[in-house]
Motif scaffolding. Structure first.
Motif, PDB file in Angstrom:
ATOM      1  N   MET A 153      45.831  33.552 -20.394  1.00 51.64           N
ATOM      2  CA  MET A 153      46.436  32.294 -20.839  1.00 51.64           C
ATOM      3  C   MET A 153      47.912  32.467 -21.149  1.00 51.64           C
ATOM      4  SD  MET A 153      43.490  30.710 -23.353  1.00 51.64           S
ATOM      5  CE  MET A 153      44.584  29.415 -23.918  1.00 51.64           C
ATOM      6  N   GLU A 154      48.689  31.481 -20.781  1.00 55.26           N
ATOM      7  CA  GLU A 154      50.100  31.462 -21.140  1.00 55.26           C
ATOM      8  C   GLU A 154      50.239  30.865 -22.537  1.00 55.26           C
ATOM      9  OE1 GLU A 154      52.554  29.550 -18.304  1.00 55.26           O
ATOM     10  OE2 GLU A 154      51.824  30.727 -16.592  1.00 55.26           O
ATOM     11  N   ILE A 155      50.971  31.573 -23.403  1.00 51.17           N
ATOM     12  CA  ILE A 155      51.135  31.109 -24.781  1.00 51.17           C
ATOM     13  C   ILE A 155      52.444  30.333 -24.890  1.00 51.17           C
ATOM     14  CG2 ILE A 155      51.275  31.800 -27.201  1.00 51.17           C
ATOM     15  CD1 ILE A 155      49.863  34.394 -26.395  1.00 51.17           C
ATOM     16  N   PRO A 156      52.390  29.052 -25.249  1.00 50.90           N
ATOM     17  CA  PRO A 156      53.631  28.252 -25.319  1.00 50.90           C
ATOM     18  C   PRO A 156      54.534  28.712 -26.454  1.00 50.90           C
ATOM     19  CG  PRO A 156      51.756  27.011 -26.168  1.00 50.90           C
ATOM     20  CD  PRO A 156      51.195  28.257 -25.569  1.00 50.90           C
ATOM     21  N   GLU A 157      55.811  28.574 -26.229  1.00 46.86           N
ATOM     22  CA  GLU A 157      56.800  28.964 -27.237  1.00 46.86           C
ATOM     23  C   GLU A 157      56.616  28.173 -28.532  1.00 46.86           C
ATOM     24  OE1 GLU A 157      59.062  31.309 -27.366  1.00 46.86           O
ATOM     25  OE2 GLU A 157      58.459  32.110 -25.412  1.00 46.86           O
ATOM     26  N   SER A 158      56.176  26.921 -28.397  1.00 47.83           N
ATOM     27  CA  SER A 158      55.987  26.082 -29.583  1.00 47.83           C
ATOM     28  C   SER A 158      54.925  26.646 -30.511  1.00 47.83           C
ATOM     29  CB  SER A 158      55.597  24.663 -29.165  1.00 47.83           C
ATOM     30  OG  SER A 158      54.410  24.679 -28.391  1.00 47.83           O
ATOM     31  N   TYR A 159      54.034  27.497 -29.954  1.00 49.58           N
ATOM     32  CA  TYR A 159      53.013  28.140 -30.782  1.00 49.58           C
ATOM     33  C   TYR A 159      53.549  29.439 -31.391  1.00 49.58           C
ATOM     34  CZ  TYR A 159      48.749  30.663 -32.069  1.00 49.58           C
ATOM     35  OH  TYR A 159      47.789  31.375 -32.750  1.00 49.58           O
ATOM     36  N   ILE A 160      54.363  30.167 -30.629  1.00 48.47           N
ATOM     37  CA  ILE A 160      54.853  31.468 -31.075  1.00 48.47           C
ATOM     38  C   ILE A 160      55.913  31.329 -32.165  1.00 48.47           C
ATOM     39  CG2 ILE A 160      56.071  33.558 -30.341  1.00 48.47           C
ATOM     40  CD1 ILE A 160      54.778  33.280 -27.616  1.00 48.47           C
ATOM     41  N   GLU A 161      56.808  30.344 -32.020  1.00 52.15           N
ATOM     42  CA  GLU A 161      57.959  30.220 -32.919  1.00 52.15           C
ATOM     43  C   GLU A 161      57.581  30.127 -34.401  1.00 52.15           C
ATOM     44  OE1 GLU A 161      61.135  30.634 -32.545  1.00 52.15           O
ATOM     45  OE2 GLU A 161      60.742  31.202 -30.471  1.00 52.15           O
ATOM     46  N   PRO A 162      56.595  29.313 -34.797  1.00 51.92           N
ATOM     47  CA  PRO A 162      56.307  29.178 -36.242  1.00 51.92           C
ATOM     48  C   PRO A 162      55.587  30.388 -36.839  1.00 51.92           C
ATOM     49  CG  PRO A 162      55.503  27.278 -34.974  1.00 51.92           C
ATOM     50  CD  PRO A 162      55.808  28.368 -34.011  1.00 51.92           C
ATOM     51  N   LEU A 163      55.144  31.346 -36.011  1.00 51.82           N
ATOM     52  CA  LEU A 163      54.376  32.480 -36.515  1.00 51.82           C
ATOM     53  C   LEU A 163      55.250  33.408 -37.358  1.00 51.82           C
ATOM     54  CD1 LEU A 163      52.285  33.504 -33.374  1.00 51.82           C
ATOM     55  CD2 LEU A 163      51.471  32.270 -35.384  1.00 51.82           C
ATOM     56  N   PRO A 164      54.656  34.083 -38.356  1.00 47.18           N
ATOM     57  CA  PRO A 164      55.410  35.102 -39.112  1.00 47.18           C
ATOM     58  C   PRO A 164      55.903  36.200 -38.170  1.00 47.18           C
ATOM     59  CG  PRO A 164      53.329  34.577 -40.192  1.00 47.18           C
ATOM     60  CD  PRO A 164      53.299  33.903 -38.858  1.00 47.18           C
ATOM     61  N   LYS A 165      56.934  36.906 -38.541  1.00 41.67           N
ATOM     62  CA  LYS A 165      57.556  37.898 -37.659  1.00 41.67           C
ATOM     63  C   LYS A 165      56.560  38.965 -37.217  1.00 41.67           C
ATOM     64  CE  LYS A 165      62.295  37.387 -39.343  1.00 41.67           C
ATOM     65  NZ  LYS A 165      63.452  38.065 -39.976  1.00 41.67           N
ATOM     66  N   ILE A 166      55.715  39.443 -38.140  1.00 41.29           N
ATOM     67  CA  ILE A 166      54.764  40.503 -37.808  1.00 41.29           C
ATOM     68  C   ILE A 166      53.760  40.011 -36.770  1.00 41.29           C
ATOM     69  CG2 ILE A 166      52.931  41.992 -38.690  1.00 41.29           C
ATOM     70  CD1 ILE A 166      54.389  42.103 -41.331  1.00 41.29           C
ATOM     71  N   SER A 167      53.195  38.827 -37.003  1.00 42.68           N
ATOM     72  CA  SER A 167      52.226  38.263 -36.062  1.00 42.68           C
ATOM     73  C   SER A 167      52.860  37.999 -34.720  1.00 42.68           C
ATOM     74  CB  SER A 167      51.639  36.966 -36.637  1.00 42.68           C
ATOM     75  OG  SER A 167      50.963  37.219 -37.852  1.00 42.68           O
ATOM     76  N   LYS A 168      54.099  37.521 -34.720  1.00 46.15           N
ATOM     77  CA  LYS A 168      54.811  37.225 -33.479  1.00 46.15           C
ATOM     78  C   LYS A 168      55.025  38.502 -32.673  1.00 46.15           C
ATOM     79  CE  LYS A 168      58.144  34.400 -34.061  1.00 46.15           C
ATOM     80  NZ  LYS A 168      59.481  33.828 -34.360  1.00 46.15           N
ATOM     81  N   LYS A 169      55.408  39.589 -33.385  1.00 47.92           N
ATOM     82  CA  LYS A 169      55.634  40.865 -32.705  1.00 47.92           C
ATOM     83  C   LYS A 169      54.358  41.392 -32.080  1.00 47.92           C
ATOM     84  CE  LYS A 169      57.557  45.475 -33.495  1.00 47.92           C
ATOM     85  NZ  LYS A 169      58.125  46.407 -34.512  1.00 47.92           N
ATOM     86  N   GLU A 170      53.238  41.314 -32.815  1.00 44.49           N
ATOM     87  CA  GLU A 170      51.952  41.777 -32.304  1.00 44.49           C
ATOM     88  C   GLU A 170      51.519  40.958 -31.104  1.00 44.49           C
ATOM     89  OE1 GLU A 170      49.354  41.522 -35.604  1.00 44.49           O
ATOM     90  OE2 GLU A 170      50.016  43.390 -36.535  1.00 44.49           O
ATOM     91  N   LEU A 171      51.744  39.643 -31.150  1.00 48.26           N
ATOM     92  CA  LEU A 171      51.349  38.759 -30.077  1.00 48.26           C
ATOM     93  C   LEU A 171      52.135  39.052 -28.803  1.00 48.26           C
ATOM     94  CD1 LEU A 171      49.473  36.384 -29.448  1.00 48.26           C
ATOM     95  CD2 LEU A 171      51.314  34.848 -30.087  1.00 48.26           C
ATOM     96  N   VAL A 172      53.430  39.246 -28.956  1.00 48.87           N
ATOM     97  CA  VAL A 172      54.278  39.526 -27.784  1.00 48.87           C
ATOM     98  C   VAL A 172      53.914  40.878 -27.157  1.00 48.87           C
ATOM     99  CG1 VAL A 172      56.637  39.978 -27.025  1.00 48.87           C
ATOM    100  CG2 VAL A 172      56.166  38.080 -28.603  1.00 48.87           C
ATOM    101  N   SER A 173      53.626  41.881 -28.027  1.00 51.81           N
ATOM    102  CA  SER A 173      53.310  43.216 -27.521  1.00 51.81           C
ATOM    103  C   SER A 173      52.003  43.236 -26.767  1.00 51.81           C
ATOM    104  CB  SER A 173      53.233  44.214 -28.682  1.00 51.81           C
ATOM    105  OG  SER A 173      52.169  43.895 -29.551  1.00 51.81           O
TER     106      SER A 173
END
Length: 216
Positions: A195-215
Protein backbone atom coordinates in the motif's frame (compact mmCIF):
# COMPACT_ATOMS: atom_id res chain seq x y z
CA UNK A 1 -33.74 -7.70 -1.90
CA UNK A 2 -34.62 -4.79 0.39
CA UNK A 3 -31.85 -5.82 2.77
CA UNK A 4 -29.33 -5.89 -0.07
CA UNK A 5 -30.45 -2.45 -1.27
CA UNK A 6 -29.97 -1.08 2.24
CA UNK A 7 -26.41 -2.44 2.43
CA UNK A 8 -25.40 -0.92 -0.92
CA UNK A 9 -27.04 2.43 -0.16
CA UNK A 10 -25.04 2.55 3.08
CA UNK A 11 -21.83 1.95 1.11
CA UNK A 12 -22.65 4.59 -1.51
CA UNK A 13 -23.52 7.17 1.14
CA UNK A 14 -20.38 6.44 3.13
CA UNK A 15 -22.39 5.21 6.15
CA UNK A 16 -24.23 8.54 6.38
CA UNK A 17 -27.84 7.42 6.00
CA UNK A 18 -29.08 10.97 6.58
CA UNK A 19 -27.73 11.95 3.13
CA UNK A 20 -26.12 14.96 4.76
CA UNK A 21 -22.86 14.56 2.87
CA UNK A 22 -20.89 13.81 6.04
CA UNK A 23 -20.11 10.20 5.21
CA UNK A 24 -16.72 8.62 4.70
CA UNK A 25 -15.39 7.52 1.31
CA UNK A 26 -17.02 4.49 -0.29
CA UNK A 27 -13.77 2.53 0.00
CA UNK A 28 -13.58 3.19 3.76
CA UNK A 29 -17.26 2.33 4.14
CA UNK A 30 -16.60 -0.99 2.38
CA UNK A 31 -13.54 -1.58 4.56
CA UNK A 32 -15.61 -0.96 7.69
CA UNK A 33 -18.42 -3.22 6.50
CA UNK A 34 -16.34 -6.41 6.78
CA UNK A 35 -15.41 -6.13 10.49
CA UNK A 36 -18.94 -4.92 11.25
CA UNK A 37 -20.38 -8.03 9.61
CA UNK A 38 -17.87 -10.20 11.46
CA UNK A 39 -18.87 -8.65 14.78
CA UNK A 40 -22.56 -9.17 14.02
CA UNK A 41 -22.30 -12.79 12.87
CA UNK A 42 -19.02 -14.56 13.63
CA UNK A 43 -18.48 -13.07 17.09
CA UNK A 44 -21.64 -14.85 18.25
CA UNK A 45 -19.89 -18.19 17.61
CA UNK A 46 -18.62 -18.86 21.14
CA UNK A 47 -18.68 -22.66 21.19
CA UNK A 48 -16.82 -25.39 19.32
CA UNK A 49 -19.83 -26.45 17.31
CA UNK A 50 -21.14 -26.03 13.76
CA UNK A 51 -22.52 -22.64 12.80
CA UNK A 52 -26.29 -22.48 12.84
CA UNK A 53 -27.68 -22.74 9.28
CA UNK A 54 -29.29 -19.31 9.55
CA UNK A 55 -26.06 -17.71 10.75
CA UNK A 56 -23.97 -19.48 8.12
CA UNK A 57 -26.42 -18.47 5.38
CA UNK A 58 -26.37 -14.83 6.45
CA UNK A 59 -22.57 -14.79 6.58
CA UNK A 60 -22.11 -16.22 3.10
CA UNK A 61 -24.87 -14.12 1.59
CA UNK A 62 -23.66 -10.79 2.94
CA UNK A 63 -19.99 -11.56 2.24
CA UNK A 64 -20.99 -12.18 -1.39
CA UNK A 65 -22.77 -8.81 -1.46
CA UNK A 66 -19.71 -6.96 -0.17
CA UNK A 67 -17.23 -8.80 -2.36
CA UNK A 68 -19.33 -8.17 -5.46
CA UNK A 69 -18.25 -4.53 -5.21
CA UNK A 70 -14.61 -5.55 -5.72
CA UNK A 71 -15.43 -6.82 -9.22
CA UNK A 72 -15.54 -3.15 -10.22
CA UNK A 73 -12.25 -2.17 -8.60
CA UNK A 74 -10.27 -2.41 -11.83
CA UNK A 75 -7.02 -1.38 -13.47
CA UNK A 76 -6.11 -0.69 -17.08
CA UNK A 77 -3.99 -3.31 -18.84
CA UNK A 78 -2.60 -3.72 -22.35
CA UNK A 79 -3.95 -6.57 -24.47
CA UNK A 80 -3.91 -7.70 -28.09
CA UNK A 81 -7.09 -7.59 -30.18
CA UNK A 82 -7.43 -9.29 -33.53
CA UNK A 83 -9.46 -7.66 -36.28
CA UNK A 84 -11.46 -9.41 -39.00
CA UNK A 85 -8.61 -9.18 -41.51
CA UNK A 86 -6.31 -11.09 -39.15
CA UNK A 87 -4.22 -8.15 -38.07
CA UNK A 88 -3.74 -7.44 -34.40
CA UNK A 89 -3.54 -4.22 -32.48
CA UNK A 90 -2.76 -3.32 -28.91
CA UNK A 91 -5.60 -1.89 -26.88
CA UNK A 92 -6.26 -1.09 -23.25
CA UNK A 93 -8.94 -2.91 -21.33
CA UNK A 94 -9.95 -3.27 -17.70
CA UNK A 95 -9.53 -6.16 -15.31
CA UNK A 96 -9.96 -6.62 -11.59
CA UNK A 97 -7.13 -5.10 -9.60
CA UNK A 98 -4.29 -7.63 -9.34
CA UNK A 99 -4.11 -7.87 -5.55
CA UNK A 100 -7.85 -8.43 -5.32
CA UNK A 101 -7.77 -11.00 -8.10
CA UNK A 102 -5.09 -12.95 -6.23
CA UNK A 103 -6.15 -12.54 -2.61
CA UNK A 104 -9.94 -12.75 -2.61
CA UNK A 105 -10.05 -16.40 -3.85
CA UNK A 106 -7.41 -17.28 -1.23
CA UNK A 107 -9.39 -15.57 1.53
CA UNK A 108 -12.59 -17.29 0.41
CA UNK A 109 -10.79 -20.63 0.67
CA UNK A 110 -9.58 -19.80 4.19
CA UNK A 111 -13.10 -18.76 5.17
CA UNK A 112 -14.51 -22.09 3.94
CA UNK A 113 -11.78 -23.93 5.85
CA UNK A 114 -12.81 -22.12 9.04
CA UNK A 115 -16.46 -23.05 8.59
CA UNK A 116 -15.53 -26.65 7.73
CA UNK A 117 -13.46 -26.82 10.92
CA UNK A 118 -16.50 -25.85 12.98
CA UNK A 119 -18.61 -28.40 11.08
CA UNK A 120 -16.16 -31.09 12.21
CA UNK A 121 -17.52 -30.72 15.74
CA UNK A 122 -20.98 -31.86 14.67
CA UNK A 123 -20.84 -35.35 16.16
CA UNK A 124 -18.64 -34.75 19.20
CA UNK A 125 -20.35 -35.71 22.48
CA UNK A 126 -17.59 -35.82 25.11
CA UNK A 127 -17.84 -32.21 26.23
CA UNK A 128 -20.62 -29.65 26.49
CA UNK A 129 -21.06 -26.07 27.65
CA UNK A 130 -22.69 -24.77 30.80
CA UNK A 131 -26.10 -23.37 29.92
CA UNK A 132 -27.67 -20.24 31.38
CA UNK A 133 -30.13 -22.33 33.40
CA UNK A 134 -27.41 -24.55 34.92
CA UNK A 135 -27.49 -25.27 38.65
CA UNK A 136 -25.72 -22.98 41.11
CA UNK A 137 -22.60 -25.13 41.35
CA UNK A 138 -22.04 -24.98 37.60
CA UNK A 139 -22.74 -21.27 37.51
CA UNK A 140 -20.21 -20.54 40.27
CA UNK A 141 -17.64 -22.71 38.52
CA UNK A 142 -18.32 -20.94 35.24
CA UNK A 143 -17.90 -17.53 36.84
CA UNK A 144 -14.61 -18.47 38.51
CA UNK A 145 -13.08 -19.90 35.36
CA UNK A 146 -14.11 -17.04 33.09
CA UNK A 147 -13.55 -13.96 35.24
CA UNK A 148 -11.44 -12.37 32.50
CA UNK A 149 -13.78 -13.49 29.69
CA UNK A 150 -17.09 -13.77 31.50
CA UNK A 151 -19.10 -13.77 28.28
CA UNK A 152 -17.63 -17.09 27.10
CA UNK A 153 -19.44 -20.30 28.08
CA UNK A 154 -17.49 -22.81 30.16
CA UNK A 155 -16.89 -26.26 28.65
CA UNK A 156 -17.62 -29.28 30.87
CA UNK A 157 -15.67 -32.50 30.37
CA UNK A 158 -16.08 -35.98 31.89
CA UNK A 159 -14.64 -36.47 35.37
CA UNK A 160 -11.96 -38.76 33.97
CA UNK A 161 -11.08 -36.20 31.28
CA UNK A 162 -11.24 -36.38 27.52
CA UNK A 163 -10.41 -39.56 25.66
CA UNK A 164 -7.16 -39.83 23.72
CA UNK A 165 -9.07 -39.77 20.43
CA UNK A 166 -10.79 -36.48 21.27
CA UNK A 167 -7.52 -34.98 22.53
CA UNK A 168 -5.85 -35.82 19.23
CA UNK A 169 -8.85 -34.44 17.33
CA UNK A 170 -8.77 -31.14 19.25
CA UNK A 171 -5.00 -30.81 18.80
CA UNK A 172 -5.35 -31.41 15.06
CA UNK A 173 -8.08 -28.76 14.77
CA UNK A 174 -5.95 -26.32 16.75
CA UNK A 175 -2.89 -26.88 14.54
CA UNK A 176 -5.04 -26.67 11.42
CA UNK A 177 -6.58 -23.34 12.44
CA UNK A 178 -3.16 -21.96 13.36
CA UNK A 179 -2.14 -22.55 9.74
CA UNK A 180 -5.29 -20.77 8.54
CA UNK A 181 -4.48 -17.83 10.81
CA UNK A 182 -0.87 -17.66 9.58
CA UNK A 183 -2.03 -17.67 5.95
CA UNK A 184 -4.53 -14.86 6.61
CA UNK A 185 -1.90 -12.81 8.46
CA UNK A 186 0.58 -13.29 5.61
CA UNK A 187 -1.97 -11.97 3.08
CA UNK A 188 -2.70 -9.01 5.35
CA UNK A 189 1.01 -8.22 5.85
CA UNK A 190 1.75 -8.39 2.12
CA UNK A 191 -1.23 -6.15 1.31
CA UNK A 192 -0.10 -3.53 3.84
CA UNK A 193 3.45 -3.72 2.48
CA UNK A 194 2.25 -2.90 -1.04
CA UNK A 195 0.00 0.00 0.00
CA UNK A 196 1.08 3.54 -0.73
CA UNK A 197 0.96 5.69 2.41
CA UNK A 198 -0.31 9.23 1.70
CA UNK A 199 1.71 12.15 2.97
CA UNK A 200 -1.39 13.49 4.72
CA UNK A 201 -1.20 10.44 6.99
CA UNK A 202 2.57 10.57 7.61
CA UNK A 203 2.87 14.31 8.37
CA UNK A 204 0.85 14.41 11.66
CA UNK A 205 2.72 11.39 13.10
CA UNK A 206 5.27 11.87 15.92
CA UNK A 207 8.88 11.97 14.70
CA UNK A 208 9.73 8.50 16.06
CA UNK A 209 6.69 6.84 14.47
CA UNK A 210 7.30 8.68 11.20
CA UNK A 211 10.92 7.49 11.11
CA UNK A 212 9.91 3.87 11.77
CA UNK A 213 7.21 4.04 9.11
CA UNK A 214 9.53 5.45 6.45
CA UNK A 215 12.25 2.89 7.26
CA UNK A 216 9.81 -0.02 6.78
Amino acid sequence: MEQMKERFVKLLLGEDMSSGGKGVSSSLALSNAFPNLTAAVISEQKCLEPMLPKRKGRWRKEIDWLLSVTDYVVEMVHTQQKSKDGSSMEIKTTRQQTDLHMNIPALRKLDNMLIDCLDNFKDQNEFYYVSKDADDADKDSSKRKNDDKWWLPTPKVPAEGLSDAVRRFLQYQKDFMNQVLKAAMAINAQTLLEMEIPESYIEPLPKISKKELVST
